[in-house]
Design a protein around this motif. Sequence first.
Motif, PDB file in Angstrom:
ATOM      1  N   LEU A  81       0.605  -1.337  -0.021  1.00 25.64           N
ATOM      2  CA  LEU A  81       0.158   0.281   0.095  1.00 25.64           C
ATOM      3  C   LEU A  81       0.624   1.207   0.107  1.00 25.64           C
ATOM      4  CD1 LEU A  81      -2.910  -0.990   2.284  1.00 25.64           C
ATOM      5  CD2 LEU A  81      -3.227  -1.349   0.401  1.00 25.64           C
ATOM      6  N   ARG A  82       2.073   1.354   0.297  1.00 24.86           N
ATOM      7  CA  ARG A  82       3.322   2.375   1.004  1.00 24.86           C
ATOM      8  C   ARG A  82       4.697   2.292   1.286  1.00 24.86           C
ATOM      9  NH1 ARG A  82       3.486   5.391   5.739  1.00 24.86           N
ATOM     10  NH2 ARG A  82       4.029   7.166   4.576  1.00 24.86           N
ATOM     11  N   PHE A  83       4.864   2.859   0.992  1.00 23.11           N
ATOM     12  CA  PHE A  83       6.385   2.979   1.705  1.00 23.11           C
ATOM     13  C   PHE A  83       6.396   3.498   2.666  1.00 23.11           C
ATOM     14  CE2 PHE A  83       6.955   1.011  -2.468  1.00 23.11           C
ATOM     15  CZ  PHE A  83       7.476  -0.602  -2.108  1.00 23.11           C
ATOM     16  N   ALA A  84       6.961   3.903   3.538  1.00 21.60           N
ATOM     17  CA  ALA A  84       7.789   4.944   4.831  1.00 21.60           C
ATOM     18  C   ALA A  84       9.420   4.721   5.351  1.00 21.60           C
ATOM     19  CB  ALA A  84       6.545   4.574   5.880  1.00 21.60           C
ATOM     20  N   LYS A  85      10.089   6.324   4.953  1.00 21.88           N
ATOM     21  CA  LYS A  85      11.201   5.831   5.016  1.00 21.88           C
ATOM     22  C   LYS A  85      11.994   6.741   5.686  1.00 21.88           C
ATOM     23  CE  LYS A  85      11.496  10.064   1.474  1.00 21.88           C
ATOM     24  NZ  LYS A  85      12.155  10.780   2.702  1.00 21.88           N
ATOM     25  N   GLU A  86      12.900   7.340   6.389  1.00 12.58           N
ATOM     26  CA  GLU A  86      13.309   8.488   7.209  1.00 12.58           C
ATOM     27  C   GLU A  86      12.873   9.372   7.440  1.00 12.58           C
ATOM     28  OE1 GLU A  86      16.838   6.098   5.947  1.00 12.58           O
ATOM     29  OE2 GLU A  86      15.130   7.502   4.743  1.00 12.58           O
ATOM     30  N   ASP A  87      12.697   9.933   8.559  1.00 11.43           N
ATOM     31  CA  ASP A  87      11.914  11.594   8.602  1.00 11.43           C
ATOM     32  C   ASP A  87       9.943  11.152   8.503  1.00 11.43           C
ATOM     33  OD1 ASP A  87      14.528  12.446   8.875  1.00 11.43           O
ATOM     34  OD2 ASP A  87      13.975  13.628   7.288  1.00 11.43           O
ATOM     35  N   ASP A  88       9.307   9.764   8.662  1.00 15.85           N
ATOM     36  CA  ASP A  88       7.861   9.410   7.744  1.00 15.85           C
ATOM     37  C   ASP A  88       7.865   8.491   9.234  1.00 15.85           C
ATOM     38  OD1 ASP A  88       6.057   9.079   6.989  1.00 15.85           O
ATOM     39  OD2 ASP A  88       6.369   8.302   4.886  1.00 15.85           O
ATOM     40  N   MET A  89       6.601   8.065   9.487  1.00 15.79           N
ATOM     41  CA  MET A  89       6.117   7.411  10.370  1.00 15.79           C
ATOM     42  C   MET A  89       5.057   6.226  10.245  1.00 15.79           C
ATOM     43  SD  MET A  89       2.556   8.412  11.010  1.00 15.79           S
ATOM     44  CE  MET A  89       1.281   9.179  10.371  1.00 15.79           C
ATOM     45  N   ASP A  90       4.678   5.233  10.536  1.00 10.55           N
ATOM     46  CA  ASP A  90       3.781   4.223  10.000  1.00 10.55           C
ATOM     47  C   ASP A  90       2.758   4.061  11.122  1.00 10.55           C
ATOM     48  OD1 ASP A  90       1.496   3.205   8.700  1.00 10.55           O
ATOM     49  OD2 ASP A  90       3.344   2.206   7.285  1.00 10.55           O
ATOM     50  N   THR A  91       1.265   4.197  11.121  1.00  7.47           N
ATOM     51  CA  THR A  91       0.810   3.394  12.865  1.00  7.47           C
ATOM     52  C   THR A  91      -0.666   2.761  12.020  1.00  7.47           C
ATOM     53  OG1 THR A  91      -0.413   5.143  13.881  1.00  7.47           O
ATOM     54  CG2 THR A  91      -0.616   5.712  12.119  1.00  7.47           C
ATOM     55  N   SER A  92      -1.617   2.493  13.012  1.00  9.45           N
ATOM     56  CA  SER A  92      -2.761   1.906  12.828  1.00  9.45           C
ATOM     57  C   SER A  92      -3.745   2.072  13.570  1.00  9.45           C
ATOM     58  CB  SER A  92      -2.674  -0.499  12.644  1.00  9.45           C
ATOM     59  OG  SER A  92      -1.882  -0.488  14.116  1.00  9.45           O
ATOM     60  N   TYR A  93      -2.852   3.873  13.578  1.00 10.71           N
ATOM     61  CA  TYR A  93      -4.141   4.692  14.350  1.00 10.71           C
ATOM     62  C   TYR A  93      -5.219   4.305  14.910  1.00 10.71           C
ATOM     63  CZ  TYR A  93      -5.201   8.684  16.936  1.00 10.71           C
ATOM     64  OH  TYR A  93      -6.010   9.557  17.855  1.00 10.71           O
ATOM     65  N   ALA A  94      -5.801   4.336  13.537  1.00  9.07           N
ATOM     66  CA  ALA A  94      -7.258   4.480  12.834  1.00  9.07           C
ATOM     67  C   ALA A  94      -8.216   3.163  13.027  1.00  9.07           C
ATOM     68  CB  ALA A  94      -7.305   4.780  11.401  1.00  9.07           C
ATOM     69  N   ALA A  95      -7.493   2.123  12.594  1.00 13.12           N
ATOM     70  CA  ALA A  95      -7.823   0.641  12.867  1.00 13.12           C
ATOM     71  C   ALA A  95      -8.190   0.114  15.383  1.00 13.12           C
ATOM     72  CB  ALA A  95      -7.256   0.195  13.084  1.00 13.12           C
ATOM     73  N   TRP A  96      -7.258   1.319  15.819  1.00 10.28           N
ATOM     74  CA  TRP A  96      -6.711   0.977  17.415  1.00 10.28           C
ATOM     75  C   TRP A  96      -7.579   1.744  18.232  1.00 10.28           C
ATOM     76  CZ3 TRP A  96      -5.805   5.044  20.668  1.00 10.28           C
ATOM     77  CH2 TRP A  96      -5.961   4.220  22.244  1.00 10.28           C
ATOM     78  N   LYS A  97      -8.375   3.026  16.970  1.00  8.16           N
ATOM     79  CA  LYS A  97      -9.100   3.717  17.413  1.00  8.16           C
ATOM     80  C   LYS A  97     -10.624   2.915  17.526  1.00  8.16           C
ATOM     81  CE  LYS A  97      -9.778   8.058  18.642  1.00  8.16           C
ATOM     82  NZ  LYS A  97      -9.123   8.512  19.687  1.00  8.16           N
ATOM     83  N   LEU A  98     -10.207   3.025  15.884  1.00 13.70           N
ATOM     84  CA  LEU A  98     -12.662   2.004  16.143  1.00 13.70           C
ATOM     85  C   LEU A  98     -12.171  -0.249  17.143  1.00 13.70           C
ATOM     86  CD1 LEU A  98     -12.344   2.901  12.305  1.00 13.70           C
ATOM     87  CD2 LEU A  98     -13.880   3.468  13.428  1.00 13.70           C
ATOM     88  N   ARG A  99     -11.733   0.191  17.275  1.00 17.17           N
ATOM     89  CA  ARG A  99     -11.383  -1.392  18.002  1.00 17.17           C
ATOM     90  C   ARG A  99     -11.214  -2.232  17.248  1.00 17.17           C
ATOM     91  NH1 ARG A  99     -14.199   0.345  23.780  1.00 17.17           N
ATOM     92  NH2 ARG A  99     -13.021   2.239  24.258  1.00 17.17           N
ATOM     93  N   THR A 100     -10.863  -1.736  16.204  1.00 16.14           N
ATOM     94  CA  THR A 100     -11.085  -3.267  15.393  1.00 16.14           C
ATOM     95  C   THR A 100      -9.282  -3.547  14.811  1.00 16.14           C
ATOM     96  OG1 THR A 100     -10.492  -1.980  12.737  1.00 16.14           O
ATOM     97  CG2 THR A 100     -12.644  -2.299  13.761  1.00 16.14           C
ATOM     98  N   PRO A 101      -9.286  -5.329  14.607  1.00 12.66           N
ATOM     99  CA  PRO A 101      -7.674  -5.378  13.926  1.00 12.66           C
ATOM    100  C   PRO A 101      -7.094  -4.599  13.172  1.00 12.66           C
ATOM    101  CG  PRO A 101      -9.401  -7.028  13.845  1.00 12.66           C
ATOM    102  CD  PRO A 101     -10.140  -6.553  13.749  1.00 12.66           C
TER     103      PRO A 101
END
Length: 202
Positions: A81-101
Amino acid sequence: MTLLANHPQRSEIRDLLLRNIVLRRLDAKAFDELESDLAIVDYRKGDVLLSQGAHEMEQYFVLDGVLKRVVASPEGKEMILRFAKEDDMDTSYAAWKLRTPAPYSIRAVTKARVAKMPLPQWAAFLDRHVELKDDFEYEVMHLMSEVMAHTITLHLLDAPGRVHRFSRKHPELAERVPKKELASYLNLSAETLSRLKHAGKI
């Protein structure tokens, strides 16, 4: 895994984190508060940071190297879906907020160093720093929009168009992402990507 506060390269890592797309506006006091929860981890190429379907999730800040976000079908077919490099970030924050896997995996494309912390602690920190929370949630929406745009691109553009778009939007990754990974991201065979590369399309 070493907490940033105890890391032998603490000063250099702090400097790197203060260039991060999310953390760069943090003042010194807020960063000192954050530091106690950040763990520094070195990953090998191919290591899994987050597994699709997981319920325990973390926030990742890339210090060095490249990560990828990958979704897999029940049959095992994968899409990057995407790449992340230096100075970038990744997260599953939306899923965590929705309480989904976690709806996707996050893996190391190259050798990588990452600062990470559990999402509950990150969310609590954001609640104490509302301006940062606004910036972070904007970035999360931007990443979701980026993934959607990429998915649409795979359907609307031909092979040269997909390669050209990637080289225009992410020139810094064109030579860093292994050809097999880049071909998968662009939904091309490695042979087609190589031919287009030699034709000067990337």
